[in-house]
Enzyme design. Structure first.
Site, PDB file in Angstrom:
ATOM      1  N   GLU A  61      10.987 -10.885 -27.631  1.00  0.00           N
ATOM      2  CA  GLU A  61      10.187 -10.741 -28.860  1.00  0.00           C
ATOM      3  C   GLU A  61       8.849 -10.035 -28.669  1.00  0.00           C
ATOM      4  OE1 GLU A  61      10.018 -14.709 -30.436  1.00  0.00           O
ATOM      5  OE2 GLU A  61      12.181 -14.840 -30.682  1.00  0.00           O
TER       6      GLU A  61
ATOM      7  N   HIS B  11      19.560 -13.920 -36.202  1.00  0.00           N
ATOM      8  CA  HIS B  11      19.363 -15.073 -37.085  1.00  0.00           C
ATOM      9  C   HIS B  11      19.391 -14.524 -38.513  1.00  0.00           C
ATOM     10  CE1 HIS B  11      18.251 -17.774 -33.842  1.00  0.00           C
ATOM     11  NE2 HIS B  11      17.401 -16.887 -33.382  1.00  0.00           N
TER      12      HIS B  11
ATOM     13  N   GLU C 254      21.707 -15.162 -30.357  1.00  0.00           N
ATOM     14  CA  GLU C 254      21.247 -16.400 -31.000  1.00  0.00           C
ATOM     15  C   GLU C 254      21.824 -16.517 -32.410  1.00  0.00           C
ATOM     16  OE1 GLU C 254      16.971 -16.887 -30.707  1.00  0.00           O
ATOM     17  OE2 GLU C 254      16.926 -16.072 -28.682  1.00  0.00           O
TER      18      GLU C 254
HETATM   19  O1  9MR Z   1      15.695 -23.327 -30.998  1.00  0.00           O
HETATM   20  C1  9MR Z   1      14.442 -23.341 -30.364  1.00  0.00           C
HETATM   21  C2  9MR Z   1      13.615 -24.501 -30.876  1.00  0.00           C
HETATM   22  O2  9MR Z   1      14.191 -25.730 -30.445  1.00  0.00           O
HETATM   23  C3  9MR Z   1      12.190 -24.396 -30.372  1.00  0.00           C
HETATM   24  O3  9MR Z   1      11.403 -25.408 -30.980  1.00  0.00           O
HETATM   25  C4  9MR Z   1      11.635 -23.034 -30.692  1.00  0.00           C
HETATM   26  C5  9MR Z   1      10.237 -22.913 -30.154  1.00  0.00           C
HETATM   27  O4  9MR Z   1       9.760 -21.627 -30.192  1.00  0.00           O
HETATM   28  O5  9MR Z   1      12.450 -22.036 -30.115  1.00  0.00           O
HETATM   29  C6  9MR Z   1      13.731 -22.041 -30.664  1.00  0.00           C
HETATM   30  O6  9MR Z   1      14.489 -20.972 -30.124  1.00  0.00           O
HETATM   31  C7  9MR Z   1      14.001 -19.676 -30.405  1.00  0.00           C
HETATM   32  C8  9MR Z   1      14.343 -18.812 -29.241  1.00  0.00           C
HETATM   33  O7  9MR Z   1      13.827 -19.347 -28.055  1.00  0.00           O
HETATM   34  C9  9MR Z   1      13.845 -17.390 -29.435  1.00  0.00           C
HETATM   35  N1  9MR Z   1      14.287 -16.835 -30.690  1.00  0.00           N
HETATM   36  C10 9MR Z   1      14.084 -17.650 -31.862  1.00  0.00           C
HETATM   37  C11 9MR Z   1      14.671 -19.045 -31.645  1.00  0.00           C
HETATM   38  C12 9MR Z   1      14.541 -19.877 -32.902  1.00  0.00           C
HETATM   39  O8  9MR Z   1      13.200 -20.116 -33.183  1.00  0.00           O
END
Ligand code: 9MR
Length: 356
Positions: free
Chosen positions: A170, A249, A278
């Site tokens: 990101e 997403h 994802e």
């Molecule tokens: O699913 C993840 C969630 O449990 C965490 O709280 C969050 C914190 O940033 O990250 C989520 O996963 C993310 C991933 O690491 C990167 N892309 C977006 C995902 C959804 O937020």
């Protein structure tokens, strides 16, 4: 460079053996006049087996604290042949204090996966988010050095166990600018991304190294084009990058784009693998899930798909019910659509037709 199939060929070879056995069984039964028509002998009955038949993996994001939930692990172990730790390999989880590394939860997931023949995607080595407090407070060359040390230590710990790493996550801004996202890492210099990739390659030369981002699905978006230009530049200059992860997403604000296949094939044409890393879709429409799978299958270098959780209740967007299993673990229509698409449109030979 060892490719992911060589590093973990269990799902594929198991699938081939199963397919061969199925063929042999159908042949015997046919010879005995017991069956009329084999239902596509290669059709798998689980996401992982069916993806393996197509030379791909089908994975899920997994949380270490759910590995004691047998309803969860039953689905995980049955359906998936790849795993991405949802949070356990992130910077705040693996280096909570500078220089002190903790791998317990990540190791639990890796060991659960590998002992069952699943491959592991590592997520993520360098990111502006989920940084531990000590890193958030750093800048300049001290931060650059700390980031590179983190990449080196974590990739070294998992060397040989992780088939692909989201090295950088990101790093581009949303909106129409096509610019890098502002962050403490970006402020260490524009070359921070390639420096992270070089450190990851040195630490684990066998892992595929990916750049991973969201809102990079629509080919016409400035952010997609910016990532594309960076990957093209990296390939031209010999920066070690092997793959691009599209998080995918999808929801009403960021819908599945009609040109998704163009995006996948355009990245692949740069000479990198493409992975859908994802995936989740608001309300899990079967048609959209089917389209995503068919788009990946249409691009030879789209090597696998990961859904971001197993049951709706496991999702970071649980209120959108975006996954393939209900909160009680039942298969949703989207699951059937994905499985059928992986099987080339054939219906898997699961339930025999009822008679009478
Ligand atoms: O699913 C993840 C969630 O449990 C965490 O709280 C969050 C914190 O940033 O990250 C989520 O996963 C993310 C991933 O690491 C990167 N892309 C977006 C995902 C959804 O937020």
């Amino acid at each position: 460079m060892i490719d992911s199939c060589q590093r973990n060929n269990r799902p594929r070879s198991t699938a081939r053996r199963r397919a061969a056995l199925a063929l042999a069984a159908v042949g015997l039964l046919a010879a005995a006049g017991a069956v009329v028509l084999p239902v596509a002998a290669s059709a798998g009955t689980t996401l992982g087996a069916s993806a393996a038949e197509r030379g791909r993996y089908f994975g899920a994001a997994v949380a270490a604290n759910k590995l004691s939930d047998s309803a969860y692990t039953t689905i995980l172990n049955r359906e998936f042949n790849s795993v991405t730790p949802e949070n356990e390999m992130k910077i705040d989880a693996t280096e909570p204090q500078q220089g002190q590394f903790t791998f317990t939860n990540a190791d639990r997931i890796v060991s659960h996966a590998r002992s069952r023949g699943m491959s592991v995607r590592g997520h993520t080595l360098a990111w502006h988010s989920q940084q531990p407090g000590w890193m958030q407070n750093m800048s300049g060359s001290a931060l650059r050095q700390a980031m590179l040390n983190h990449v080196t230590q974590v990739a070294t710990h998992f060397r040989g166990q992780v088939v692909a790493w989201d090295v950088v996550n990101e790093a581009f801004a949303d909106g129409g600018s096509g610019a890098r996202r502002d962050s403490n890492l970006q402020r260490t210099g524009n070359d921070w991304i390639e420096a992270a990739f070089r450190a990851a390659r040195a630490a684990d030369p066998g892992a595929k190294l990916c750049y991973n981002d969201y809102n990079t699905d629509d080919w016409t978006h400035a952010k997609t084009q910016a990532v594309y230009n960076m990957v093209r530049d990296f390939k031209q200059r010999g920066v070690p990058i092997d793959c691009v992860g599209l998080q995918s997403h999808f929801n009403s604000g960021s819908p599945y784009p009609g040109n998704y296949r163009t995006t996948l094939s355009s990245f692949a044409a740069l000479g990198v693998d493409v992975q859908i890393t994802e995936l989740d879709i608001q309300n899990a429409p079967a048609d959209t899930y089917r389209n995503v799978v068919n788009d990946c299958l249409a691009v030879a270098r789209c090597t696998g798909i990961t859904v971001w959780g197993i049951r709706d209740s496991d999702s970071w967007r649980a209120d959108q019910n975006p996954l393939l299993f209900t909160s009680s673990g039942a298969k949703k229509p989207a699951y059937d659509a994905v499985l059928a698409a992986l099987n080339g449109g054939t219906t898997p030979p699961t339930t025999p037709p009822t008679t009478g």
